[in-house]
Design a protein around this motif. Sequence first.
Motif, mmCIF file in Angstrom:
data_model
loop_
_atom_site.group_PDB
_atom_site.id
_atom_site.type_symbol
_atom_site.label_atom_id
_atom_site.label_comp_id
_atom_site.label_asym_id
_atom_site.label_seq_id
_atom_site.Cartn_x
_atom_site.Cartn_y
_atom_site.Cartn_z
ATOM 1 N N MET A 131 0.829 -1.203 0.000
ATOM 2 C CA MET A 131 0.000 0.000 0.000
ATOM 3 C C MET A 131 0.865 1.255 0.000
ATOM 4 N N LEU A 132 2.008 1.204 0.691
ATOM 5 C CA LEU A 132 2.926 2.334 0.686
ATOM 6 C C LEU A 132 3.414 2.612 -0.728
ATOM 7 N N GLY A 133 3.771 1.540 -1.461
ATOM 8 C CA GLY A 133 4.227 1.716 -2.837
ATOM 9 C C GLY A 133 3.156 2.335 -3.716
ATOM 10 N N LEU A 134 1.908 1.863 -3.567
ATOM 11 C CA LEU A 134 0.818 2.456 -4.334
ATOM 12 C C LEU A 134 0.589 3.908 -3.924
ATOM 13 N N GLY A 135 0.649 4.173 -2.607
ATOM 14 C CA GLY A 135 0.431 5.527 -2.123
ATOM 15 C C GLY A 135 1.518 6.496 -2.532
#
Length: 400
Positions: free
Chosen positions: A18-22
Amino acid sequence: MHRAPALPFLLVTVFVDMLGLGLIVPITPALLTAVTADPGTAALWSGLLGSVFGLLQFVAAPLLGRLSDRYGRRPVLLTSLGCLGVDWLAHAALPSPWTLLVFHAIAGACAGTNTVVNAYIADVTPPDGRAKAYGLIGAAFGLGFVAGPTIGGLLGTVDVRLPFLAAAALSFANVAYGWFVLPESRAGDRSTPLTLRTTNPISAVLDVLRRPVLGRLAHARLWSDVARMIHQSSWAFFLTYRFGWGTAQVGAVIAGSALAGALFQARAVDPIVRRLGDKRAAVAGGLVGVVSFAGMVVASAPWMLFVLLTIGVLGAVGAAAGQAWISRAVGDAEQGAVQGALTGIGALAETAVPVAGGVVFGWSLSYGNPGLIFVGAAGCAALSVLILAVTPQHTELRSS
């Protein structure tokens, strides 16, 4: 089997995913504008990239789930993380939108993280502890959502491609971590069939929907996903048009509500589900969601918004309880296959709802009430609750 490192790794995986997507959310418009040299064309390509990702995820998720049943969770999970890292590198290095589309489609086809994580938890966690584990996964998801856009925005001020390089580095680091740390949760079963019928997304989804208990739970999950996507796709626009807030205020509200939800899932989900049980907790959480969505229709002042957000946070117990209930209704030999089908169902919602939601939101503005779109979200959430309420509590275990 040494299972101690498993849950921490899964939490890190979901957080990093999710961090990568965010990280790339605040910078994608700038990158695509730089690539296409036209803001309108950039917006079109952004929507196309998202839709292709969701469509390919729908097509491939049942196959990935069944592969994890046949060959084990670990290789499928690490491959999915590696493909995502390659996709981020392509965003940073390749100037053509068509090339980005190809790599993003491949990443969508390999997006098996949620499928395998949910199946892995069912493998290593006793049934009465699954709601807690799924609550922690939800918390990691929320924390990644909070941190990603903030860090991505800061890195993007240095270089428009830097957030994509950071996202790729995180994905590859997670692959390396999993390679050395993550144990396999269950030995693969080579008797698991890999046929056109079992791996076809339509057949896989229909097979789940036809089953008496699991089918009802899947229908409830679908309508809950639709309600969530209506909210997610229109939330920032609603805050902007209803309250006249700028990007800083909108970002603060989104981050604050996500953080509150993460803390609630980490600390409160387990005792609530243990006290109420999976079914009653899922129904109660869904009802809270209905109240929160319905209240948004008439929310006309910030204090009303904050009250409704607080209520909405409590509804997070429903998702964890529902996922735990689903895992109880599935035999060990088909956790991956069922989770893959459910991921495919969610991918369809994520592909179709944002487009339809944009049309409905524009219609609601023509009536001077941007909150009207939440009538649809409340209705879908209510339908999900109704289905859960009439679903038998007993489990339904079956081998593929």
